[in-house]
Design a protein around this motif. Sequence first.
Motif, PDB file in Angstrom:
ATOM      1  N   GLU A  60       0.828  -1.203   0.000  1.00  8.85           N
ATOM      2  CA  GLU A  60       0.000   0.000   0.000  1.00  8.85           C
ATOM      3  C   GLU A  60       0.866   1.258   0.000  1.00  8.85           C
ATOM      4  O   GLU A  60       0.496   2.276  -0.580  1.00  8.85           O
ATOM      5  CB  GLU A  60      -0.949  -0.005   1.198  1.00  8.85           C
ATOM      6  CG  GLU A  60      -2.009  -1.108   1.124  1.00  8.85           C
ATOM      7  CD  GLU A  60      -3.053  -0.987   2.212  1.00  8.85           C
ATOM      8  OE1 GLU A  60      -3.160   0.110   2.819  1.00  8.85           O
ATOM      9  OE2 GLU A  60      -3.771  -1.961   2.461  1.00  8.85           O
ATOM     10  N   LEU A  63       1.824   1.873  -3.474  1.00  8.08           N
ATOM     11  CA  LEU A  63       0.747   2.506  -4.243  1.00  8.08           C
ATOM     12  C   LEU A  63       0.884   4.025  -4.192  1.00  8.08           C
ATOM     13  O   LEU A  63       0.706   4.718  -5.199  1.00  8.08           O
ATOM     14  CB  LEU A  63      -0.608   2.069  -3.670  1.00  8.08           C
ATOM     15  CG  LEU A  63      -1.839   2.213  -4.575  1.00  8.08           C
ATOM     16  CD1 LEU A  63      -1.778   1.226  -5.727  1.00  8.08           C
ATOM     17  CD2 LEU A  63      -3.111   2.003  -3.768  1.00  8.08           C
ATOM     18  N   ARG A  79       0.018   1.636 -10.637  1.00  6.15           N
ATOM     19  CA  ARG A  79      -0.892   1.419  -9.511  1.00  6.15           C
ATOM     20  C   ARG A  79      -1.904   0.314  -9.812  1.00  6.15           C
ATOM     21  O   ARG A  79      -2.206  -0.516  -8.948  1.00  6.15           O
ATOM     22  CB  ARG A  79      -1.618   2.724  -9.171  1.00  6.15           C
ATOM     23  CG  ARG A  79      -0.722   3.780  -8.543  1.00  6.15           C
ATOM     24  CD  ARG A  79      -1.540   4.954  -8.015  1.00  6.15           C
ATOM     25  NE  ARG A  79      -0.669   5.918  -7.344  1.00  6.15           N
ATOM     26  CZ  ARG A  79      -0.319   7.089  -7.853  1.00  6.15           C
ATOM     27  NH1 ARG A  79      -0.777   7.455  -9.057  1.00  6.15           N
ATOM     28  NH2 ARG A  79       0.475   7.905  -7.197  1.00  6.15           N
ATOM     29  N   LEU A  83      -2.444  -3.188  -7.747  1.00  6.10           N
ATOM     30  CA  LEU A  83      -3.745  -3.629  -7.238  1.00  6.10           C
ATOM     31  C   LEU A  83      -4.087  -5.026  -7.747  1.00  6.10           C
ATOM     32  O   LEU A  83      -4.590  -5.867  -7.001  1.00  6.10           O
ATOM     33  CB  LEU A  83      -4.831  -2.630  -7.633  1.00  6.10           C
ATOM     34  CG  LEU A  83      -4.779  -1.285  -6.896  1.00  6.10           C
ATOM     35  CD1 LEU A  83      -5.622  -0.242  -7.622  1.00  6.10           C
ATOM     36  CD2 LEU A  83      -5.276  -1.453  -5.462  1.00  6.10           C
ATOM     37  N   HIS A  84      -3.807  -5.281  -9.013  1.00  7.67           N
ATOM     38  CA  HIS A  84      -4.074  -6.610  -9.568  1.00  7.67           C
ATOM     39  C   HIS A  84      -3.211  -7.667  -8.880  1.00  7.67           C
ATOM     40  O   HIS A  84      -3.662  -8.794  -8.658  1.00  7.67           O
ATOM     41  CB  HIS A  84      -3.794  -6.613 -11.068  1.00  7.67           C
ATOM     42  CG  HIS A  84      -4.839  -5.908 -11.865  1.00  7.67           C
ATOM     43  ND1 HIS A  84      -4.709  -5.664 -13.224  1.00  7.67           N
ATOM     44  CD2 HIS A  84      -6.038  -5.376 -11.506  1.00  7.67           C
ATOM     45  CE1 HIS A  84      -5.778  -5.030 -13.658  1.00  7.67           C
ATOM     46  NE2 HIS A  84      -6.598  -4.840 -12.638  1.00  7.67           N
ATOM     47  N   LEU A  93     -10.356  -2.160  -0.613  1.00  5.27           N
ATOM     48  CA  LEU A  93     -10.411  -1.163  -1.686  1.00  5.27           C
ATOM     49  C   LEU A  93     -11.148   0.092  -1.218  1.00  5.27           C
ATOM     50  O   LEU A  93     -10.740   1.214  -1.526  1.00  5.27           O
ATOM     51  CB  LEU A  93     -11.112  -1.749  -2.910  1.00  5.27           C
ATOM     52  CG  LEU A  93     -10.313  -2.735  -3.759  1.00  5.27           C
ATOM     53  CD1 LEU A  93     -11.222  -3.384  -4.795  1.00  5.27           C
ATOM     54  CD2 LEU A  93      -9.146  -2.042  -4.441  1.00  5.27           C
ATOM     55  N   GLU A 104      -4.736   8.071  -6.615  1.00  2.00           N
ATOM     56  CA  GLU A 104      -4.899   6.711  -6.117  1.00  2.00           C
ATOM     57  C   GLU A 104      -6.344   6.246  -6.279  1.00  2.00           C
ATOM     58  O   GLU A 104      -6.606   5.081  -6.611  1.00  2.00           O
ATOM     59  CB  GLU A 104      -4.457   6.645  -4.652  1.00  2.00           C
ATOM     60  CG  GLU A 104      -2.945   6.791  -4.484  1.00  2.00           C
ATOM     61  CD  GLU A 104      -2.553   7.214  -3.081  1.00  2.00           C
ATOM     62  OE1 GLU A 104      -3.356   7.011  -2.141  1.00  2.00           O
ATOM     63  OE2 GLU A 104      -1.441   7.753  -2.913  1.00  2.00           O
ATOM     64  N   ILE A 108      -7.812   2.933  -8.438  1.00  2.00           N
ATOM     65  CA  ILE A 108      -8.736   1.943  -7.878  1.00  2.00           C
ATOM     66  C   ILE A 108      -9.952   1.787  -8.773  1.00  2.00           C
ATOM     67  O   ILE A 108     -10.396   0.663  -9.061  1.00  2.00           O
ATOM     68  CB  ILE A 108      -9.137   2.355  -6.448  1.00  2.00           C
ATOM     69  CG1 ILE A 108      -7.934   2.189  -5.506  1.00  2.00           C
ATOM     70  CG2 ILE A 108     -10.332   1.541  -5.948  1.00  2.00           C
ATOM     71  CD1 ILE A 108      -8.116   2.802  -4.148  1.00  2.00           C
ATOM     72  N   LEU A 115     -11.096  -6.727 -10.334  1.00  2.00           N
ATOM     73  CA  LEU A 115     -10.936  -7.041  -8.923  1.00  2.00           C
ATOM     74  C   LEU A 115     -12.235  -7.406  -8.221  1.00  2.00           C
ATOM     75  O   LEU A 115     -12.236  -8.185  -7.270  1.00  2.00           O
ATOM     76  CB  LEU A 115     -10.300  -5.854  -8.184  1.00  2.00           C
ATOM     77  CG  LEU A 115      -8.851  -5.509  -8.531  1.00  2.00           C
ATOM     78  CD1 LEU A 115      -8.400  -4.311  -7.699  1.00  2.00           C
ATOM     79  CD2 LEU A 115      -7.933  -6.696  -8.287  1.00  2.00           C
TER      80      LEU A 115
END
Length: 234
Positions: A60, A63, A79, A83-84, A93, A104, A108, A115
């Motif tokens: 994180e 990120l 980013r 996340l993936h 999330l 950010e 997302i 996701l």
Amino acid sequence: MTTSSHTTPTPDNAPVEASSPSPLQDLRTHLAPQARDWLDRALDEAADPTAPRGSLPAWELRLAEAGRRCGPAYADTARVLLLHAARPAPADLTRLYHRGTADERRAILLALPDLVPGPDALPLVEDALRTNDTRLLTAAVGPYAARHLEPHLWRHAVLKCLFTGVPVAHVAQLAARARGDGELARMLADFAAERTAAGRPVPEDLHHALALALTEPGPLPHSTDDRDPHRKES
């Protein structure tokens, strides 16, 4: 992180099929060596199931670092890849979104289709649609919204794009969802009338969306679970 792959050699006269590079491969070609090394380590860290998952997992922090490490032009992709790799749950999330920067939050939103299979993350899309940040709006009207946003909110999302100058070309599945939508046609016509009455130009995109809404409805977009993709699940 190992980025090379082992393949079976082919004869010299065998046809070679061209393939598009993956997002990671494409991104790595644009990054300086130091940034590539950082990204490889960050992705390994995010994907490691044995890595500590405390109150603030290390990935994180990565990120938040992505813009500085990879540069603004490639931060979105970095980013999304992080996340993936991490595969955070919808609750995580949501936490990341609400405490994150606009950049950010955008990442997302872009990552949601891969996701979150269901409508659990719709509150994030709805939050982004309440802003006037065009970069967030652009990300919010992507495939996840096309798949899960209920018709009333989806129509208002289209109008929000027109109002803020976000090209409707960014609205995923616009043609499929707008086609034959009489209520959308009415809303667009009212919006055009208001602009005209105020002496303001009517966006060209509005005419495009209105033409779709006035077209006879076609088949629903393909849904992997064979359910109506416009229906909000409970």
